[in-house]
Design a protein around this motif. Structure first.
Motif, short mmCIF file in Angstrom:
data_model
loop_
_atom_site.label_atom_id
_atom_site.label_comp_id
_atom_site.label_asym_id
_atom_site.label_seq_id
_atom_site.Cartn_x
_atom_site.Cartn_y
_atom_site.Cartn_z
N ALA A 310 0.79 -1.28 -0.03
CA ALA A 310 0.03 -0.05 -0.13
C ALA A 310 0.93 1.36 -0.11
N ASP A 311 2.14 1.12 0.58
CA ASP A 311 2.99 2.41 0.50
C ASP A 311 4.51 1.84 0.90
N LEU A 312 5.19 2.98 0.55
CA LEU A 312 6.57 2.30 0.77
C LEU A 312 7.23 1.99 2.20
N PRO A 313 6.69 2.52 3.02
CA PRO A 313 6.98 2.03 4.47
C PRO A 313 6.78 0.48 4.76
N GLU A 314 5.48 0.22 4.31
CA GLU A 314 5.14 -1.36 4.28
C GLU A 314 6.18 -2.15 3.57
N LEU A 315 6.73 -1.77 2.50
CA LEU A 315 7.86 -2.60 2.14
C LEU A 315 9.05 -2.52 2.80
N LEU A 316 9.42 -1.42 3.22
CA LEU A 316 10.88 -1.08 3.76
C LEU A 316 10.89 -1.84 5.08
N GLU A 317 9.75 -2.04 5.56
CA GLU A 317 9.85 -2.76 7.02
C GLU A 317 10.10 -4.12 6.75
N LYS A 318 9.61 -5.03 5.77
CA LYS A 318 10.03 -6.21 5.24
C LYS A 318 11.21 -6.54 4.35
N LYS A 319 11.46 -5.66 3.46
CA LYS A 319 12.57 -6.00 2.71
C LYS A 319 12.57 -7.23 2.14
N GLY A 320 13.74 -8.07 2.37
CA GLY A 320 13.77 -9.52 1.91
C GLY A 320 14.49 -9.56 0.33
N ARG A 321 14.41 -10.78 0.06
CA ARG A 321 15.00 -11.37 -1.26
C ARG A 321 14.00 -10.86 -2.35
N ARG A 322 14.26 -10.32 -3.16
CA ARG A 322 13.50 -10.03 -4.39
C ARG A 322 14.12 -9.92 -5.72
N ALA A 323 13.28 -9.93 -6.83
CA ALA A 323 14.09 -9.94 -8.16
C ALA A 323 13.70 -8.38 -8.78
N GLN A 324 12.35 -7.88 -8.91
CA GLN A 324 12.28 -6.59 -9.32
C GLN A 324 11.00 -5.94 -8.49
N LEU A 325 11.05 -4.50 -8.36
CA LEU A 325 9.91 -4.00 -7.70
C LEU A 325 9.62 -2.80 -8.50
N ARG A 326 8.46 -2.34 -8.48
CA ARG A 326 8.25 -1.03 -9.20
C ARG A 326 7.23 0.00 -8.08
N ALA A 327 7.88 1.22 -8.00
CA ALA A 327 7.27 2.00 -6.93
C ALA A 327 6.54 3.28 -7.58
N HIS A 328 5.46 3.55 -7.06
CA HIS A 328 4.52 4.57 -7.44
C HIS A 328 4.99 6.04 -7.10
N PHE A 329 6.18 6.31 -7.83
CA PHE A 329 6.69 7.62 -7.53
C PHE A 329 7.24 8.33 -8.84
N HIS A 330 6.62 9.42 -9.13
CA HIS A 330 6.67 10.11 -10.42
C HIS A 330 7.93 10.55 -10.42
N VAL A 331 8.85 9.99 -11.09
CA VAL A 331 10.19 10.43 -11.26
C VAL A 331 10.52 11.17 -12.82
N PRO A 332 11.34 12.24 -12.80
CA PRO A 332 11.67 12.77 -13.96
C PRO A 332 11.73 11.91 -15.19
N ILE A 333 10.91 12.19 -16.42
CA ILE A 333 10.79 11.26 -17.49
C ILE A 333 12.11 11.27 -18.21
N PHE A 334 13.14 12.41 -17.99
CA PHE A 334 14.20 12.33 -18.96
C PHE A 334 15.46 11.45 -18.39
N LEU A 335 15.29 10.89 -17.25
CA LEU A 335 16.37 9.83 -16.40
C LEU A 335 15.74 8.62 -16.68
N GLN A 336 16.76 7.87 -17.10
CA GLN A 336 16.41 6.24 -17.12
C GLN A 336 17.00 5.64 -15.85
N LYS A 337 18.04 6.24 -15.26
CA LYS A 337 18.71 5.62 -14.07
C LYS A 337 18.84 6.65 -12.85
#
Length: 397
Positions: A310-337
């Motif tokens: 539901a929000d970043l804090p929920e994930l940051l409390e769990k962390k753990g081993r993962r392959a890929q995540l995507r976060a709903h944070f609108h970041v500048p469109i001209f940056l790929q990294k």
């Protein structure tokens, strides 16, 4: 601003403060002429306007609205799309799930949207369609059962059909084509392609056909066509990338169901790719995007489908081993990294490639509203950032 293939392309002014009309107009006067001078010096510049409910009420339909239209004309600026998703204040306080409130189960949301359309109809230049993006009915976590969700969809559909009836009448009276652009997002009642299609089939069309028949005596097939003309989709690239859906997949499924896209919001999400050696640094970098103003849902693709935190804090409390995540944070469109993090800019490029071959809508709107809450090392002057985003998109179109 008119670009290749006659797309009206702009940025959304929800970037700027706008709790009331004075604040909104002051922000527009401070930023928009400067931005236009850099990205559309000799052409008219289209603008994606965001009005809070309070700003819309204060703007009204009298001298202030005419003054605003005169100001737009004097500066060669025109309004063709509006953001009607956030009803209240959108800056300087915790917004989180309140961005959906009041939702489409309330008369307040219907009244706000109809008022915005009346103002857009007055401001809209002749011969251009106008659209307003809006909430995907409501916030899913406010409902504890399928019965409650079903009720919200029914009431939400009734409200949207009430707007469609007004838009149909407006087009008959003025010739202006207006559409309400429903915007799916993570943890909204509508999140992905299949949920949108189901909402049309099971709620909007049955409810709408009955209303159009009662109000205007329109037969079923014509009523369905009219509903799908005035109720369309806001395809937010960030949001659909969080659903792990490829753009062409969504566009083709909508086309197969005669569902139109009224607006594409050009936006990028955070992409987190893990490795075997430096995951601690990755988690530390991701935590810098944990801020208290907006909801930053995180999605993870697994064998069971897409899991949403539901929000970043929920994930940051769990962390753990993962392959890929995507976060709903609108970041500048001209940056790929954003080392060691990435963005879903690749989805924007796929959409652009598709648009070069397929005209699926007229409206493109850049929507990076998070400049104030970006990590400090990504912040630059706001005007410079907006100009850079617009030029980046223009070059690729």
């Amino acid at each position: 601003m008119l670009v290749s293939n006659f797309y009206h392309t702009t940025y959304c002014t929800n970037i700027h403060p706008g709790e009331d009309w004075k604040t909104t107009f002051d922000s527009l006067k401070n930023y928009v002429p400067l931005i236009k001078s850099q990205v559309s010096k000799t052409q008219e510049f289209g603008l994606g306007l965001r009005l809070s409910n309070k700003a819309s009420e204060e703007l009204g339909f009298g001298s202030k609205l005419q003054e605003f239209k005169d100001w737009l004309t004097a500066h060669q600026i025109y309004i063709f799309t509006m953001n009607g998703f956030p009803y209240g204040n959108f800056h300087g306080e915790a917004v989180k799930d309140k961005v959906h409130r009041p939702d489409w189960t309330t008369q307040e949301r219907v009244d706000y949207t109809i008022r915005l359309f009346k103002q857009l109809n007055f401001l809209l230049p002749e011969g251009i369609s106008g659209g307003i993006s809006t909430s995907p009915i409501s916030y899913k976590h406010w409902y504890s059962s399928e019965e409650e969700l079903d009720h919200a969809k029914k009431v939400g559909a009734q409200g949207m059909i009430a707007v469609a009836l007004r838009l149909y009448q407006t087009e008959k009276e003025t010739g202006n084509y207006l559409h309400l652009d429903i915007e799916p997002e993570p943890d909204g009642i509508l999140e992905n392609t299949d949920e949108v299609i189901s909402f049309f089939k099971e709620y909007l069309i049955p409810i709408g056909v009955d209303r159009f028949k009662k109000e205007f005596g329109i037969p079923n097939d014509n009523a369905e066509r009219i509903i799908k003309r005035h109720l369309t989709i806001c395809y937010d690239i960030c949001h659909f990338s969080l659903a792990y859906e490829e753009p062409e997949h969504t566009f083709q499924k909508f086309l197969g169901n005669d569902i139109k896209i009224g607006k594409i919001q050009v936006s990028a999400a955070l992409k987190v790719l893990f490795n075997e050696t430096d995951n601690q640094h990755i988690w530390e970098s991701l935590s810098k995007f944990n801020e208290p103003t907006y909801l930053h849902q995180v999605t993870e693709l697994s064998d069971e489908g897409v899991k949403t935190y539901a929000d970043l804090p929920e994930l940051l409390e769990k962390k753990g081993r993962r392959a890929q995540l995507r976060a709903h944070f609108h970041v500048p469109i001209f940056l790929q990294k954003f080392p060691p993090l990435y963005s879903t800019q690749d989805h924007i490029l796929k959409v652009i490639d598709y648009l070069k071959k397929n005209k699926i809508c007229d409206h493109l709107e850049i929507e990076t509203y998070t400049w104030d809450v970006l990590p400090i090392d990504l912040k630059t002057a706001l005007s410079d950032s907006i100009i850079r985003e617009i030029n980046w998109l223009k070059e690729r179109l």
